[in-house]
Design an enzyme around this catalytic site. Sequence first.
Site, mmCIF file in Angstrom:
data_model
loop_
_atom_site.group_PDB
_atom_site.id
_atom_site.type_symbol
_atom_site.label_atom_id
_atom_site.label_comp_id
_atom_site.label_asym_id
_atom_site.label_seq_id
_atom_site.Cartn_x
_atom_site.Cartn_y
_atom_site.Cartn_z
ATOM 1 N N ALA A 62 0.850 -1.198 0.000
ATOM 2 C CA ALA A 62 0.000 0.000 0.000
ATOM 3 C C ALA A 62 0.884 1.245 0.000
ATOM 4 O O ALA A 62 2.077 1.176 0.320
ATOM 5 C CB ALA A 62 -0.933 0.015 1.205
ATOM 6 N N PHE A 63 0.287 2.374 -0.349
ATOM 7 C CA PHE A 63 1.086 3.599 -0.491
ATOM 8 C C PHE A 63 1.730 4.016 0.824
ATOM 9 O O PHE A 63 2.692 4.782 0.834
ATOM 10 C CB PHE A 63 0.220 4.725 -1.063
ATOM 11 C CG PHE A 63 -0.541 5.515 -0.041
ATOM 12 C CD1 PHE A 63 -1.747 5.059 0.457
ATOM 13 C CD2 PHE A 63 -0.055 6.729 0.421
ATOM 14 C CE1 PHE A 63 -2.448 5.787 1.401
ATOM 15 C CE2 PHE A 63 -0.753 7.467 1.359
ATOM 16 C CZ PHE A 63 -1.945 6.998 1.862
ATOM 17 N N LYS A 64 1.207 3.514 1.925
ATOM 18 C CA LYS A 64 1.725 3.941 3.223
ATOM 19 C C LYS A 64 3.199 3.567 3.406
ATOM 20 O O LYS A 64 3.905 4.194 4.193
ATOM 21 C CB LYS A 64 0.852 3.387 4.326
ATOM 22 C CG LYS A 64 -0.534 4.038 4.261
ATOM 23 C CD LYS A 64 -1.448 3.660 5.371
ATOM 24 C CE LYS A 64 -2.689 4.542 5.395
ATOM 25 N NZ LYS A 64 -3.710 4.126 4.426
ATOM 26 N N ASP A 65 3.663 2.561 2.677
ATOM 27 C CA ASP A 65 5.084 2.209 2.750
ATOM 28 C C ASP A 65 5.983 3.366 2.306
ATOM 29 O O ASP A 65 7.110 3.482 2.775
ATOM 30 C CB ASP A 65 5.388 1.007 1.845
ATOM 31 C CG ASP A 65 4.856 -0.305 2.411
ATOM 32 O OD1 ASP A 65 4.861 -0.479 3.639
ATOM 33 O OD2 ASP A 65 4.436 -1.155 1.598
ATOM 34 N N LEU A 111 6.257 5.297 5.450
ATOM 35 C CA LEU A 111 6.654 4.584 6.667
ATOM 36 C C LEU A 111 8.005 3.892 6.563
ATOM 37 O O LEU A 111 8.710 3.764 7.558
ATOM 38 C CB LEU A 111 5.549 3.617 7.081
ATOM 39 C CG LEU A 111 4.398 4.383 7.765
ATOM 40 C CD1 LEU A 111 3.149 3.536 7.843
ATOM 41 C CD2 LEU A 111 4.812 4.857 9.146
#
Length: 462
Positions: free
Chosen positions: A110-113, A116
């Site tokens: 997901a784009f959150k990587d 993060l």
Amino acid sequence: MKYISTRGQAPELGFNDVLLTGLARDGGLYVPLDLPQFSADDIRAFRGMCYQDVALRVMTPFVCPDISEDDLAEIITKAYSTFRHTAIVPLSQSDSNRWILELFHGPTLAFKDVALQLLGHLFDHILTKQGRKVTIVGATSGDTGSAAIECVKDRACAEIFMLHPKGRVSDVQRRQMTTVLSPNVHNLAVDGNFDDCQAMVKALFNDLAFRDEITLSAVNSINWARVMAQIVYYFTSAVALGAPDRAVSYSVPTGNFGDIYAGYMAQKMGLPIRQLIVATNRNDILTRVLTSGDYTVGNVSPTISPSMDIQVSSNFERLLHNLYDGQGDNVRRLMDDLTRSGSFTIDGPELNKAKQIFDAIQVSEGDTEATIKAVFEQTGQLIDPHTAVGVKAAELKNTEPATPMISLSTAHPAKFPDAVEKVTGQHPALPAHMADLFERPEKYDLLDHDLDALKSYIRGNL
Ligand SMILES: *Cc1c(COP(=O)(O)O)cnc(C)c1O
């Protein structure tokens, strides 16, 4: 760079403290005192650069003087070495002048990587230097949790407690968190919905004594460093399509308002962005507030794009800060209204300003499914339901066909295989590094929707 709280009553901090603190002590969110500006020539110079080099140029002004440019360069290199595509966030074309920005090539799909993976290395860098350790507590509607766990697992500098709403995240999402068996990772399935989880985490932050006792830290999207990392891909994608000599538009599947807010920041930093489209599923509080000014918290309604099934959109407070020209008193008044009555209203010049910056639209479940199907039939590409919400919103709200429209693809289709298979007949395969996900053992505990239970769980596990 100095940072101030949206509510105007917390101390001004530098980057390192903002990163480690998460939420400001007055309950507000940290925002930069003034934004770095990039001229057309500065942006033109990004042409042909790799993602990491643009990232270094865009982020250096935000972290200096706390982190040196050389150290940041090293952190960026390490952070993006885990991505499975050398472009980090490649663009693909979906139609004439329509583009999809693939933000899901990181470890948890997901784009959150994108943010993060960077945060993990930033934490490590600062805490190792200071010889300190923090306790990270977060709430996840599905994707933040695994991305956050992936960024701190096995690090000596942090212990992480991640709350997810029991039974409300997909099997892939849950297993991505619960199959990480590192001793510093604690998964909690909470009896409640995502907003309940998020409210418990917020309450922990507002309990200043407990907060100091455990050196509480946050990696959820209220952390400024996440917004900062997300600004980068607006620059790289716009430049790839001709910026600064050609403007581009974006459609962004939105929940907590972090991703789209990063787009607004990029625009304020000098990137020529024509339209910023806020795409929501039927949990449409953002569409409502941006069209009528009414921010009234309703009940969460589960959808096939669960990472956007939220009613309290944390980063919206940062936009209020901009709409009210940095007047903390006004932001505090609205947020107090929200706590007291579950609602606030913006009107007059502030609402007009918001409407000038953003277009917003709600996409139905039926349209989301139809879009997954249509994109597959037209291009052979499988897109996940969150991405489909953005693609549909782009179609409905695009006012200028001559301007390239980029839809942010926030998750890999294999993260939501059932929804994708139902309408396309295709089962999206997990990438090789996760192929055995369903055979791995899981580890998590159940928790009541109760703040004291959470506190004693954390104390007991530190
Ligand atoms: C988190 C998430 C979103 C929403 O992003 P915000 O920054 O919270 O608005 C959209 N799609 C996916 C797949 C997500 O994980």
